[in-house]
Design an enzyme around this catalytic site. Structure first.
Site, PDB file in Angstrom:
ATOM      1  N   GLU A   1       0.686  -1.163   0.028  1.00  0.00           N
ATOM      2  CA  GLU A   1       0.135  -0.076   0.025  1.00  0.00           C
ATOM      3  C   GLU A   1       1.098   1.344   0.066  1.00  0.00           C
ATOM      4  O   GLU A   1       1.977   1.210   0.887  1.00  0.00           O
ATOM      5  CB  GLU A   1      -0.683  -0.047   1.322  1.00  0.00           C
TER       6      GLU A   1
ATOM      7  N   ARG B   1       5.131 -12.838   9.836  1.00  0.00           N
ATOM      8  CA  ARG B   1       5.986 -11.648   9.388  1.00  0.00           C
ATOM      9  C   ARG B   1       7.085 -11.227  10.163  1.00  0.00           C
ATOM     10  O   ARG B   1       7.396 -12.136  10.960  1.00  0.00           O
ATOM     11  CB  ARG B   1       5.152 -10.250   9.741  1.00  0.00           C
TER      12      ARG B   1
ATOM     13  N   LYS C   1       3.842   0.583   9.657  1.00  0.00           N
ATOM     14  CA  LYS C   1       4.064   1.835   8.876  1.00  0.00           C
ATOM     15  C   LYS C   1       3.579   3.183   9.730  1.00  0.00           C
ATOM     16  O   LYS C   1       3.937   4.279   9.602  1.00  0.00           O
ATOM     17  CB  LYS C   1       3.595   1.855   7.646  1.00  0.00           C
TER      18      LYS C   1
HETATM   19  P1  ATP Z   1       1.258  -1.997   7.867  1.00  0.00           P
HETATM   20  O1  ATP Z   1       0.434  -3.173   8.959  1.00  0.00           O
HETATM   21  O2  ATP Z   1       2.453  -1.223   8.756  1.00  0.00           O
HETATM   22  O3  ATP Z   1       0.596  -0.992   7.364  1.00  0.00           O
HETATM   23  P2  ATP Z   1       1.155  -3.743   5.589  1.00  0.00           P
HETATM   24  O4  ATP Z   1       1.517  -5.227   6.099  1.00  0.00           O
HETATM   25  O5  ATP Z   1      -0.131  -3.336   5.627  1.00  0.00           O
HETATM   26  O6  ATP Z   1       1.908  -2.722   7.003  1.00  0.00           O
HETATM   27  P3  ATP Z   1       1.748  -3.367   2.956  1.00  0.00           P
HETATM   28  O7  ATP Z   1       2.136  -2.262   2.314  1.00  0.00           O
HETATM   29  O8  ATP Z   1       0.306  -3.768   2.885  1.00  0.00           O
HETATM   30  O9  ATP Z   1       1.989  -3.196   4.567  1.00  0.00           O
HETATM   31  O10 ATP Z   1       2.485  -4.816   3.045  1.00  0.00           O
HETATM   32  C1  ATP Z   1       2.859  -5.214   1.579  1.00  0.00           C
HETATM   33  C2  ATP Z   1       3.365  -6.617   1.677  1.00  0.00           C
HETATM   34  O11 ATP Z   1       4.368  -6.799   2.474  1.00  0.00           O
HETATM   35  C3  ATP Z   1       2.082  -7.405   2.416  1.00  0.00           C
HETATM   36  O12 ATP Z   1       2.096  -8.576   1.761  1.00  0.00           O
HETATM   37  C4  ATP Z   1       2.395  -7.762   3.749  1.00  0.00           C
HETATM   38  O13 ATP Z   1       2.172  -8.728   4.275  1.00  0.00           O
HETATM   39  C5  ATP Z   1       3.963  -7.815   3.620  1.00  0.00           C
HETATM   40  N1  ATP Z   1       4.467  -7.227   4.744  1.00  0.00           N
HETATM   41  C6  ATP Z   1       4.402  -6.190   5.440  1.00  0.00           C
HETATM   42  N2  ATP Z   1       5.083  -6.247   6.848  1.00  0.00           N
HETATM   43  C7  ATP Z   1       5.743  -7.352   6.533  1.00  0.00           C
HETATM   44  C8  ATP Z   1       6.535  -7.886   7.853  1.00  0.00           C
HETATM   45  N3  ATP Z   1       7.086  -7.381   8.753  1.00  0.00           N
HETATM   46  N4  ATP Z   1       7.177  -9.199   7.300  1.00  0.00           N
HETATM   47  C9  ATP Z   1       6.861  -9.672   6.236  1.00  0.00           C
HETATM   48  N5  ATP Z   1       5.923  -9.334   5.213  1.00  0.00           N
HETATM   49  C10 ATP Z   1       5.535  -7.973   5.498  1.00  0.00           C
HETATM   50 MG    MG Z   2      -1.445  -3.803   4.215  1.00  0.00          MG
END
Ligand code: ATP
Ligand code: MG
Length: 555
Positions: A35, A261, A271
């Protein structure tokens, strides 16, 4: 062995192997769906290495798709940074960049299909009421009074939502599933909400935006994704993912798989929290070298190979765990120990005057760039009567364990001569301002002729030819291993996480390229800061120390 051959198997690769062996798929298509509401971090790197790595190893494809359904939080700056970071990590997406927003028309028509099938309705409960009606894990939810509207009425109201006839939070489209499902996500989840927000891709075309759970599965199906890999918190959402695809006319049926994760000690990965650090100026931007962002790590001097290596070492499982910060550091240390040319820099300088060395004379010494790699060549290092050494490398008195310069004793200057400290001069506060020395001119590249043993070796920089530099030393950004678990994560910020030194570096470093790793003899691995360093005002960042002293001493 290539990097691809070295990649270990994991449960997701085993599923793919089986799917291919059974002919369920003939090729593999994954995606990385960030995102654009922040910069990518090391957790995303895990997901990137997994998704793009699979595509590489199975000669498949991996899309980069911006999951852009929250216009208020998203920004084109983030879109650009994400593209840049994915490329820098060494990956290339298949075909054009995808945006969920490209599918807004198609998504809208699938919403109409659900309404026509009696599987979606326009609800006019407020968001608070919706939450209240949803029930709890122990109690089933209640039906909204608007749940049993006719198809015609729902079509008209959804059209009204789309054309701006409802204010924000006064109407939404919900799936009609099961208000008593043990899975909260299945209790009539919201599919669309009203938002009068300018979107970075679609401008003001839309005032209704689809929710993640509705958008993601359809986007995957439209792109022909075979294995939709996400993190464990989406485990329950898999039911909704399948429900949506089962109830619309779409051929492709991707499968979702979840892995745990990455959590890294002494940092935060959300984020929202990272955004707070930036907007509240608790760090200097998303690429502050203390941040766990890809751009921060890069600026700190991490190589993309070291980050890929880290992702490989941690592996992919379904177990939640917390990785030690030291494991990330050991990946970059291993890389730089092997590949970084050596140089000399003095971080906390004190002046030495070698009284029997001719004033004004500059001797050019030839010093190897790497102790075990002659192929990395050598460089010229000027030596002169006045030099800088580290303040901590001199003592007026010391016991035998101290193998540096002591008053009345000798030490070797790395790549140069043996010197002897004769006397010191102090300032009004009693601090040593100058150490006067003599030198043995017959010790360049050889031991003293009379068999004297000189054990210690210290680094130095010519005071006449050395270049002043700002040297930034970084420590962990937080004082506790799991700041996210603290009541206020910001209260656990390490106030000493950045220490700025004003030192001197050898003149060969004037032309060092930004981000390229260097070992400063005896002090650690460094790189030129990619933002603030100027030819006449050099700035270096410490990437990591030479050894993992932190775990042992807590410093
Ligand atoms: P936040 O919860 O902080 O907003 P997010 O997971 O929603 O982070 P995205 O931009 O949606 O952030 O993530 C893109 C991809 O990266 C998704 O498939 C997510 O599962 C993966 N991802 C995000 N954070 C992690 C992490 N700490 N470890 C592994 N994969 C991750
Ligand atoms: Mg997300």
């Amino acid at each position: 062995m290539t990097e691809a051959e070295a990649r270990p198997s994991n449960f997701i690769r085993q599923i793919i192997d089986k799917d291919l062996a059974e002919g369920k798929h003939t090729s593999v298509h994954t995606r990385f769906p960030p995102e654009p509401n922040g910069y990518l971090h090391i957790g995303h790197a895990k997901s990137i290495c997994l998704n793009f790595g699979i595509a590489q190893d199975y000669q498949g494809q991996c899309n980069l798709r911006f999951d852009d359904t929250n216009p208020e939080k998203e920004d084109i700056e983030y879109v650009e940074s994400i593209k840049n970071d994915v490329n820098w990590l060494g990956f290339e997406w298949s075909g054009d960049i995808q945006y969920s927003s490209n599918y807004f028309d198609t998504l809208y028509s699938y919403a109409i299909e659900l309404i026509n099938k009696g599987l979606a309705y326009v609800d006019e409960l407020t968001p608070d009421q919706i939450r209240e009606y949803r029930g709890t894990l122990k109690e089933p939810g209640k039906h909204s009074p608007y749940r049993d509207r006719s198809v015609e009425e729902n079509l008209a109201l959804f059209e009204k939502m789309k054309s701006g006839g409802f204010k924000e939070a006064t109407a939404c489209l919900r799936a009609k599933i099961d208000m008593s499902s043990p899975f909260m996500v299945m209790r009539d989840p919201v599919l669309y909400r009203v938002r009068f927000a300018e979107h970075h891709q679609t401008g003001d075309k839309w005032c209704i935006y689809p929710m993640y759970d509705f958008t993601h599965c359809i986007s995957d199906a439209l792109e022909g994704i075979t294995h939709s890999i996400c993190t464990l918190e989406f485990q329950d959402n898999r039911r909704l993912y399948d429900w949506v695809l089962d109830n619309i006319s779409i051929e492709c049926q991707p499968r979702q798989y979840e892995f745990s994760r990455l959590n890294l000690e002494y940092t935060v990965m959300s984020k929202r929290k990272l955004n707070q650090l930036v907007t509240e100026n608790l760090v200097n931007g998303w690429d502050d070298p203390r941040m766990p962002t890809i751009s921060g790590l890069r600026r700190r001097g991490f190589t993309s190979a070291s980050i890929r290596e880290f992702c490989q070492r941690i592996g992919v499982t379904k177990q939640e765990n917390m990785i030690e910060f030291g494991s990330l550091e050991s990946c970059i240390r291993d890389d730089l120990n092997e590949n970084a040319p050596r140089a000399m820099a003095v971080l906390d300088p004190v002046k030495i005057i070698i009284e029997d060395f001719e004033a004004g004379k500059v001797e050019t010494l030839n010093v190897a760039n790497h102790p075990n790699k002659p192929e990395m060549g050598s460089r010229e290092v000027p030596f002169s009567r006045e030099i800088w050494i580290e303040r901590e490398d001199f003592r007026e008195e010391a016991n035998k364990k101290y193998k540096r310069l002591v008053l009345g004793k000798e030490v070797r200057l790395r790549g140069a001569y043996v010197i002897k400290a004769e006397r010191v001069e102090k300032d009004a506060e009693g601090n040593i301002s100058t150490i006067f020395c003599s030198y043995d001119s017959d010790t360049l590249g050889k031991n003293p002729a009379d068999g004297r043993k000189v054990k210690g070796v210290i680094h130095w920089v010519s005071a006449d030819n050395g270049v002043p530099a700002e040297i930034r030393l970084y420590d962990r950004l937080f004082t506790v291993p799991n700041p996210a678990a603290a009541d206020d994560f910001k209260a656990t910020i390490n106030s000493k996480s950045l220490q700025v030194m004003n030192g001197y570096v050898e003149p060969s470093l004037i032309d060092a390229s930004p981000e390229k790793g260097l070992q400063f003899e005896r002090t650690g691995y460094f790189c030129v800061d990619n933002k603030d360093s100027k030819p006449d005002a050099l700035v270096f960042n410490r990437t990591v120390g030479l050894r993992d002293t932190w775990a042992k001493t807590g410093e």
